[in-house]
Design an enzyme around this catalytic site. Structure first.
Site, short mmCIF file in Angstrom:
data_model
loop_
_atom_site.label_atom_id
_atom_site.label_comp_id
_atom_site.label_asym_id
_atom_site.label_seq_id
_atom_site.Cartn_x
_atom_site.Cartn_y
_atom_site.Cartn_z
CG HIS A 1 -18.62 31.86 -5.83
ND1 HIS A 1 -18.71 30.50 -5.96
CD2 HIS A 1 -19.57 32.22 -4.92
CE1 HIS A 1 -19.68 30.04 -5.16
NE2 HIS A 1 -20.21 31.06 -4.53
CD GLU B 1 -28.32 31.25 -2.50
OE1 GLU B 1 -27.89 30.22 -3.07
OE2 GLU B 1 -28.00 32.41 -2.84
CG ASP C 1 -22.45 34.30 -2.65
OD1 ASP C 1 -21.73 33.44 -3.17
OD2 ASP C 1 -23.70 34.26 -2.67
ZN ZN Z 1 -21.95 31.12 -3.26
#
Ligand code: ZN
Length: 321
Positions: free
Chosen positions: A11, A189, A267
Site C-alpha cells: 500500500h 485475513e 503489506d
Molecule cells: Zn493489505
C-alpha cells in the site's frame, strides 16, 4: 544475484520509508504518535482492533499533503523495490484518500502513475483499492476510473474485513473485470473461509489480499487451486495484527502443498517495520522454496507475458547458480 520477483501486495502510505515519515513530520511541525515509531503490535482480530491500526495508518497518511510528497514516497518505494530484486510492482492506492489534496480522483491517479515510471528496471501496475467500509458506489466509481488508464491493472478492496459484505461489491468488481482489470480484494485475513469463498465466487478474485484463513477449509483450498487464485501472503503483517502468533504459524507451505499460488508481500512495511526481503526471510524457506514463491509472484502478476517468461528464466538461473 538477487532473486527476481514481483511484489503484489504493497500500500502507498504503508510503503513510506520510516526516515521519510520522520522527515515529513519535522518539515510540517507535526508530532508523530509514539506507536508509529515502533513496529505495529495491534490485535486487529479483537473488537475495534482494526480502528487502532487505522488511526496509525491515518497519522502517516496525513503527512502526504500534496503531489510532491506523494511522488516522493512513490519514487522511494520504487527504489526500495529495485534494491530488493523486485522486477514487477503492483502498488495499491485508494485515490479517494488523496483526491482532496491532489486535485480530484483523476489527478490523484495520474500523480501516482507518473511517479511509478522509472528507469530502475521495475515494471509497474497500479491497483485502485476501494474502501469496504464506505458505500459500494465509491468502489464502483474507482472501477470506472480505472478503465481510463493503461497503467491501472486491478481493483482492490481494503480496510476492516469484518465490515463490508463482499456481496455488496459485486457490481464494482463486474465493472472492473469487464474493463479488463483483475480483481484483487482483501479476504481471509480477519474473516475465515466463508468470506474467502464469497470473495472468489461473487467478486471473481484473481488474487486474494492475504487469503491465509482459506487453509481452515480443505474444499476451499481445492477451489483456489482449481481456479489458480493466488494468496498474497504477508507473514510479518499477520503477526503484527495478531492473525498469527508467530511467522512459524503462517500456512504458506500448506497453501503451496494444496496447489494454491502464493505471492509474498510486505503489506505496510512502514507500520510493520519489515521489508519485502524480511518477509521472505521469516519464512525459513529453502532456496527451491524461495524460487517457487518468486515464480508464483511472477505468474500471478499482470506483467506482460514476455517479461514473465524472461523473469522465470532468471529465477531458474538464480536457483541453478
Ligand atoms: Zn493489505
Amino acid at each position: 544475484m538477487t532473486l527476481p520477483k514481483a511484489h503484489l501486495h504493497l500500500h502507498l502510505t504503508g510503503g513510506m520509508r520510516p526516515a521519510t515519515l520522520v522527515a515529513l513530520a519535522a518539515e510540517q511541525g507535526r508530532r508523530l504518535p509514539p506507536d508509529l515509531l515502533a513496529p505495529a503490535d495491534v490485535d486487529a482480530t479483537a473488537l475495534r482492533g482494526w480502528a487502532k491500526f487505522q488511526r496509525l495508518y491515518d497519522a502517516a497518511r496525513v503527512l502526504l499533503t500534496g503531489p510532491a510528497e506523494v511522488q516522493r514516497v512513490v519514487r522511494e518505494i520504487v527504489e526500495d523495490q529495485a534494491a530488493a530484486g523486485v522486477r514487477w510492482l503492483e502498488l495499491q492506492v485508494d485515490p479517494s484518500s488523496y483526491s482532496a489534496r491532489l486535485g480530484g480522483l483523476h489527478a490523484a491517479v495520474e500523480c501516482v502513475l507518473e511517479a511509478l515510471e522509472n528507469d530502475l528496471g521495475v515494471g509497474t501496475g497500479l491497483v485502485l483499492a476501494g474502501n469496504r467500509t464506505r458505500h459500494p458506489s465509491e468502489t464502483e466509481t474507482l472501477a470506472r476510473l480505472g478503465r481510463q488508464f493503461d497503467g491501472v491493472v486491478g481493483l482492490g478492496l481494503s480496510n476492516d474485513e469484518t465490515r463490508g459484505d463482499p456481496r455488496d461489491f459485486e457490481k464494482a468488481f463486474r465493472l472492473a473485470r469487464d474493463a479488463g482489470l483483475i480483481a484483487v480484494p482483501h479476504a481471509g485475513e480477519l474473516r475465515g473461509p466463508g468470506s474467502v469463498q464469497l470473495t472468489v465466487e461473487r467478486l471473481g478474485a484473481t488474487r486474494l489480499g492475504h487469503g491465509v484463513r482459506a487453509v481452515e477449509d480443505p474444499s476451499l483450498l481445492e477451489l483456489l487451486a482449481d481456479l489458480s487464485v493466488c494468496c498474497e501472503v504477508n507473514p510479518v503483517s499477520n503477526v503484527s495484527l495478531h492473525v498469527h502468533a508467530s511467522a512459524a504459524d503462517n500456512p504458506w507451505r500448506a497453501l503451496r502443498a494444496a496447489g494454491v499460488p502464493v505471492a509474498i508481500g510486505a503489506d505496510d512495511p512502514l507500520l510493520f517495520r519489515a521489508s519485502l526481503l524480511e518477509n521472505y526471510a521469516v519464512l525459513g524457506a529453502s532456496d527451491a522454496e524461495l524460487a517457487d514463491l518468486a515464480r508464483c509472484s511472477i505468474t500471478s502478476s499482470t506483467a506482460p507475458a514476455d517479461l514473465q517468461a524472461s523473469l522465470l528464466a532468471e529465477i531458474d538461473a538464480w536457483l541453478a547458480g
